[in-house]
Motif scaffolding. Structure first.
Motif, PDB file in Angstrom:
ATOM      1  N   PRO A  95      18.924  -4.856 -15.621  1.00  0.00           N
ATOM      2  CA  PRO A  95      19.723  -5.241 -14.450  1.00  0.00           C
ATOM      3  C   PRO A  95      18.860  -5.597 -13.238  1.00  0.00           C
ATOM      4  O   PRO A  95      17.779  -5.038 -13.035  1.00  0.00           O
ATOM      5  N   LEU A  96      19.366  -6.536 -12.453  1.00  0.00           N
ATOM      6  CA  LEU A  96      18.757  -6.889 -11.176  1.00  0.00           C
ATOM      7  C   LEU A  96      19.221  -5.869 -10.140  1.00  0.00           C
ATOM      8  O   LEU A  96      20.399  -5.532 -10.075  1.00  0.00           O
ATOM      9  N   ILE A  97      18.289  -5.357  -9.356  1.00  0.00           N
ATOM     10  CA  ILE A  97      18.631  -4.360  -8.340  1.00  0.00           C
ATOM     11  C   ILE A  97      18.592  -5.027  -6.971  1.00  0.00           C
ATOM     12  O   ILE A  97      17.608  -5.684  -6.608  1.00  0.00           O
ATOM     13  N   ARG A  98      19.682  -4.843  -6.225  1.00  0.00           N
ATOM     14  CA  ARG A  98      19.741  -5.364  -4.864  1.00  0.00           C
ATOM     15  C   ARG A  98      20.120  -4.239  -3.907  1.00  0.00           C
ATOM     16  O   ARG A  98      20.917  -3.379  -4.251  1.00  0.00           O
ATOM     17  N   ASP A  99      19.561  -4.296  -2.702  1.00  0.00           N
ATOM     18  CA  ASP A  99      19.922  -3.301  -1.695  1.00  0.00           C
ATOM     19  C   ASP A  99      19.600  -3.856  -0.317  1.00  0.00           C
ATOM     20  O   ASP A  99      18.954  -4.909  -0.196  1.00  0.00           O
ATOM     21  N   ARG A 100      20.018  -3.132   0.713  1.00  0.00           N
ATOM     22  CA  ARG A 100      19.741  -3.541   2.081  1.00  0.00           C
ATOM     23  C   ARG A 100      19.663  -2.319   2.969  1.00  0.00           C
ATOM     24  O   ARG A 100      20.100  -1.221   2.584  1.00  0.00           O
ATOM     25  N   ALA A 101      19.115  -2.507   4.165  1.00  0.00           N
ATOM     26  CA  ALA A 101      18.954  -1.384   5.078  1.00  0.00           C
ATOM     27  C   ALA A 101      19.019  -1.871   6.520  1.00  0.00           C
ATOM     28  O   ALA A 101      18.594  -2.985   6.848  1.00  0.00           O
ATOM     29  N   HIS A 102      19.594  -1.001   7.358  1.00  0.00           N
ATOM     30  CA  HIS A 102      19.572  -1.185   8.811  1.00  0.00           C
ATOM     31  C   HIS A 102      18.774  -0.007   9.349  1.00  0.00           C
ATOM     32  O   HIS A 102      19.202   1.143   9.246  1.00  0.00           O
ATOM     33  N   LEU A 103      17.601  -0.276   9.882  1.00  0.00           N
ATOM     34  CA  LEU A 103      16.682   0.779  10.306  1.00  0.00           C
ATOM     35  C   LEU A 103      16.485   0.728  11.816  1.00  0.00           C
ATOM     36  O   LEU A 103      16.393  -0.353  12.400  1.00  0.00           O
ATOM     37  N   THR A 104      16.407   1.908  12.427  1.00  0.00           N
ATOM     38  CA  THR A 104      16.172   1.980  13.867  1.00  0.00           C
ATOM     39  C   THR A 104      15.128   3.050  14.162  1.00  0.00           C
ATOM     40  O   THR A 104      14.949   4.002  13.401  1.00  0.00           O
ATOM     41  N   ALA A 105      14.449   2.872  15.277  1.00  0.00           N
ATOM     42  CA  ALA A 105      13.467   3.851  15.736  1.00  0.00           C
ATOM     43  C   ALA A 105      13.307   3.670  17.243  1.00  0.00           C
ATOM     44  O   ALA A 105      13.628   2.617  17.797  1.00  0.00           O
ATOM     45  N   ASN A 143       0.818  -1.217   0.000  1.00  0.00           N
ATOM     46  CA  ASN A 143       0.000   0.000   0.000  1.00  0.00           C
ATOM     47  C   ASN A 143       0.848   1.262   0.000  1.00  0.00           C
ATOM     48  O   ASN A 143       0.508   2.249  -0.667  1.00  0.00           O
ATOM     49  N   GLU A 144       1.941   1.248   0.748  1.00  0.00           N
ATOM     50  CA  GLU A 144       2.821   2.426   0.796  1.00  0.00           C
ATOM     51  C   GLU A 144       3.467   2.688  -0.557  1.00  0.00           C
ATOM     52  O   GLU A 144       3.541   3.824  -1.021  1.00  0.00           O
ATOM     53  N   ILE A 145       3.954   1.635  -1.212  1.00  0.00           N
ATOM     54  CA  ILE A 145       4.584   1.804  -2.521  1.00  0.00           C
ATOM     55  C   ILE A 145       3.545   2.215  -3.566  1.00  0.00           C
ATOM     56  O   ILE A 145       3.812   3.053  -4.435  1.00  0.00           O
ATOM     57  N   VAL A 200       8.183  -0.466   9.452  1.00  0.00           N
ATOM     58  CA  VAL A 200       7.778  -1.072   8.172  1.00  0.00           C
ATOM     59  C   VAL A 200       7.591   0.012   7.111  1.00  0.00           C
ATOM     60  O   VAL A 200       7.964  -0.175   5.947  1.00  0.00           O
ATOM     61  N   ILE A 201       7.051   1.160   7.486  1.00  0.00           N
ATOM     62  CA  ILE A 201       6.895   2.270   6.537  1.00  0.00           C
ATOM     63  C   ILE A 201       8.265   2.785   6.101  1.00  0.00           C
ATOM     64  O   ILE A 201       8.481   3.091   4.916  1.00  0.00           O
ATOM     65  N   MET A 202       9.210   2.859   7.028  1.00  0.00           N
ATOM     66  CA  MET A 202      10.572   3.263   6.674  1.00  0.00           C
ATOM     67  C   MET A 202      11.172   2.293   5.660  1.00  0.00           C
ATOM     68  O   MET A 202      11.816   2.711   4.688  1.00  0.00           O
ATOM     69  N   LEU A 203      10.944   0.993   5.867  1.00  0.00           N
ATOM     70  CA  LEU A 203      11.444   0.002   4.923  1.00  0.00           C
ATOM     71  C   LEU A 203      10.778   0.172   3.565  1.00  0.00           C
ATOM     72  O   LEU A 203      11.451   0.137   2.525  1.00  0.00           O
ATOM     73  N   ALA A 204       9.460   0.375   3.550  1.00  0.00           N
ATOM     74  CA  ALA A 204       8.740   0.561   2.277  1.00  0.00           C
ATOM     75  C   ALA A 204       9.305   1.757   1.516  1.00  0.00           C
ATOM     76  O   ALA A 204       9.474   1.700   0.285  1.00  0.00           O
ATOM     77  N   ASP A 205       9.609   2.837   2.227  1.00  0.00           N
ATOM     78  CA  ASP A 205      10.166   4.029   1.576  1.00  0.00           C
ATOM     79  C   ASP A 205      11.534   3.745   0.966  1.00  0.00           C
ATOM     80  O   ASP A 205      11.844   4.211  -0.135  1.00  0.00           O
ATOM     81  N   ARG A 206      12.343   2.963   1.682  1.00  0.00           N
ATOM     82  CA  ARG A 206      13.670   2.623   1.151  1.00  0.00           C
ATOM     83  C   ARG A 206      13.555   1.724  -0.073  1.00  0.00           C
ATOM     84  O   ARG A 206      14.264   1.916  -1.060  1.00  0.00           O
TER      85      ARG A 206
END
Length: 198
Positions: A153-163, A98-100, A181-187
């Motif tokens: 191309p295949l896109i790969r990424d990762r994130a370390h999120l804190t709150a 939903n966020e995306i 989860v919203i922070m992850l969706a934004d990333r």
């Protein structure tokens, strides 16, 4: 006389059981997301619209249930009063989708099966998603954006999120997890390429 005494004891125990059942608080159910009216305002989709399928989010086994939990060092504490309305992985997938979708009004963003192959598919893996008793929330995730076209191309990424936030109630825990989860969706959204046609 003995039968009468036994009958009285049984009646007393049954009454206590019923009273204790009535005295317990009702179970509360929580969702990560809330219904929105975005679908009512979305434009019609072109027959050439890009389709982006969000695969079910993969999370650690101990999290993938309806239990609402809080980490206390090595201990996982389950809430006796509240549960998620659905499995956590499904709730996360729904919220991320939903966020995306709000950022892509001219594209079909879905976590449901499609009749044809999606233009892009997004796979998200969460290796850590903890909220501790001190109000610290941490999420580690990686994801891939897989195009239908093998020449893309295949896109790969990762994130370390804190709150951080209060966690004295289950509603506060749910809100803190929702924010992550919203922070992850934004990333994830920032790595989805723009459509090649209008």
């Amino acid at each position: 006389m003995i039968f009468s005494a036994r009958k009285s004891v049984f009646g007393l125990l049954a009454g206590c059981y019923l009273l204790s059942g009535c005295a317990s608080p009702p179970l509360r159910l929580y969702t990560l997301g809330m219904p929105s009216d975005q679908t009512a305002r979305q434009p019609h989709l072109s027959s050439r619209a890009t389709t982006i399928q969000i695969s079910r989010v993969v999370i650690p086994d101990y999290l993938d249930s309806q239990d609402m939990i809080l980490r206390n060092k090595e201990e996982i504490v389950r809430s006796p009063k509240s549960r998620w309305a659905t499995r956590l992985s499904l709730g996360m997938t729904d919220l991320i989708t939903n966020e995306i979708a709000t950022s892509h009004p001219h594209e079909l963003i879905t976590d449901q099966p499609l009749v044809d192959v999606a233009t892009l598919r997004v796979q998200i893996n969460v290796s850590r998603f903890d909220v501790d008793a001190d109000g610290q929330a941490v999420m580690d995730a990686n994801w891939a954006v897989l195009p239908q076209d093998p020449n893309q191309p295949l896109i790969r990424d990762r994130a370390h999120l804190t709150a951080t936030g209060p966690v004295s109630t289950d509603a506060e825990i749910a809100a803190l997890m929702r924010n992550l989860v919203i922070m992850l969706a934004d990333r994830v959204n920032t790595t989805i390429p723009a459509p090649s046609h209008p």
